[in-house]
Write a protein that holds these residues in place. Structure first.
Motif, short mmCIF file in Angstrom:
data_model
loop_
_atom_site.label_atom_id
_atom_site.label_comp_id
_atom_site.label_asym_id
_atom_site.label_seq_id
_atom_site.Cartn_x
_atom_site.Cartn_y
_atom_site.Cartn_z
N ALA A 325 6.33 5.85 -2.16
CA ALA A 325 4.94 5.41 -2.32
C ALA A 325 4.33 5.85 -3.65
CB ALA A 325 4.09 5.95 -1.17
N THR A 328 -1.03 5.91 -0.84
CA THR A 328 -0.95 5.75 0.61
C THR A 328 -2.28 6.06 1.29
OG1 THR A 328 1.40 6.33 0.67
CG2 THR A 328 0.19 6.56 2.73
N SER A 348 1.13 1.79 2.46
CA SER A 348 1.53 2.28 1.13
C SER A 348 1.84 1.15 0.17
CB SER A 348 2.78 3.16 1.25
OG SER A 348 2.54 4.28 2.04
#
Length: 415
Positions: A325, A328, A348
């Motif tokens: 990610a 997120t 994400s």
């Protein structure tokens, strides 16, 4: 995965940004391996060119020279492969970099509260846990599941099995009909390359369930989330620009060893080895990742709002995000028996990080570019059941069915 040229050019910035992700990037190790690998490639290319020139000559004395060069090329190729593999071992475990608007911090203490929705219900009695509610007629049966499979599994019966199916169908209908996601029924077993593509391998191998096939050298795994298979639908592809965005949704069982959670959430259905989840995945132009993340977050929120469940949204810090990610959001819903919010969705943006690992590109007016990928729970079914049972419970042990679910529950008002 990161662009190697960018890594070389901005090495100090990468080290700083990776420290924000709790990863200590060993610059010296990288530069030593990278330099060695490039020198070996260069040396091999020179010898190949020399051999090519010799092959054009009819002089018999060049035959031995050519043979000697071939042996050198073979040895250098082997050395270069070893160096490349060692370099890949280092590169493949580097996490994605956090975007500039992500809070910097080592763990969840640096997370940022973004929004709260709904009112927390005041019960005129002590609220029961989902385990207590389900034990009334043994419809949440852990004893039988232990006989069948061991701990961290559950057998759901009768109206609670129906409730699980109802929630799945309700969420799929909302995401396909209202938010235009394309429903996919994917395989639950994938190969090693697919697991590498979304970042589960090699770093998180200990958390995966591997399937043993007697006559195959290729490794296979049960999916830990439908993100793995949905995102990889575009692996090794060259898409047209007008095909984007792509939006997929699937309901699948998910399988996780929960290797790092020993002694954590051992009671109830919070943390299971097998659980259902409705997963959302988007494939977009990288410039649209941020707006698509907000859209995906809204889609997940709407499920809780339709079910009238209180929730809050958390922006995760750089040290609390998942491996792939770049930004997120967690959605947490209220669990009365614990008197706190618990995560029910994680949405994400991964930028082009996964696309590089998968080889997923699209055509632009200026050439080829890696796509952007996003994923989010829309939502985790087991945890949604927990929230619904506990927030809608009555003093007599019954549970009121939300209006939007009744048509999926044979028009029952209560269970």
């Amino acid at each position: 995965m990161h662009n190697l040229k960018d890594l070389r050019k901005n090495i100090e910035n990468f080290k700083k940004k990776l420290l924000d992700r709790n990863f200590d990037f060993k610059i010296n190790d990288f530069e030593t391996l990278d330099t060695k690998n490039r020198l070996l490639i260069s040396e091999k290319e020179k010898l190949e060119q020399e051999k090519k020139l010799l092959s054009k000559s009819k002089d018999q004395s060049n035959f031995k020279k050519s043979k000697d060069i071939s042996e050198k090329i073979s040895k250098i190729s082997n050395d270069q492969l070893i160096a490349q593999n060692r370099l890949n071992e280092l590169l493949h475990v580097l996490p994605n970099l956090a975007l500039d608007d992500v809070p910097i911090g080592k763990d969840e203490k640096a997370n940022k509260l973004i929004k709260k929705f709904g009112n927390i219900k005041k019960f005129p009695f002590k609220p029961k846990s989902h385990v207590e509610i389900g034990s009334k007629e043994n419809n949440i049966d852990f004893e039988t599941s232990i006989k069948l499979s061991g701990s961290r599994f559950v057998v759901l019966k009768d109206k609670l099995a129906l409730l699980e199916r109802a929630l799945i169908n309700f969420m799929l209908d909302v995401h396909t009909n209202e938010f235009n996601y394309v429903e996919i029924s994917p395989p639950l077993i994938v190969n090693e390359n697919v697991m590498f593509g979304t970042g589960q391998l090699p770093k998180f191998e200990e958390d995966q369930f591997e399937i043993k096939f007697g006559n195959s050298d290729q490794r296979k795994f049960l999916i830990p989330t439908a993100e793995v298979v949905l995102t990889n639908l575009v692996r090794d592809s060259l898409l047209n620009e007008d095909q984007l965005p792509m939006r997929f949704v699937a309901s699948t069982p998910c399988f996780r060893k929960e290797a790092g959670s020993y002694g954590k959430d051992t009671k109830g259905m919070i943390r299971q080895h097998q659980f259902y989840k409705v997963e959302l995945v988007s494939i977009v132009e990288p410039k649209n990742c941020n707006s698509e993340l907000e859209r995906m977050l809204n889609c997940a929120q709407k499920i809780l709002e339709k079910l009238e469940l209180p929730y809050q949204i958390i922006l995760l810090s750089s040290g609390d995000m998942g491996f792939s990610a770049e930004k997120t959001y967690d959605i947490e819903t209220w669990i009365p028996s614990e008197n706190k919010y618990r995560e029910i969705s994680s949405c994400s943006s991964c930028g082009s990080f996964q696309a590089r690992r998968m080889g997923a590109k699209y055509k632009t007016s200026t050439g080829k570019q890696f796509v952007g990928t996003l994923n989010g729970s829309g939502l985790a079914v087991g945890r949604l059941m927990i929230a619904l049972l506990e927030n809608n419970q009555n003093e007599d042990g019954s549970v009121t069915i939300p209006n939007v679910l009744k048509k999926y529950m044979n028009n029952l008002d209560k269970i």
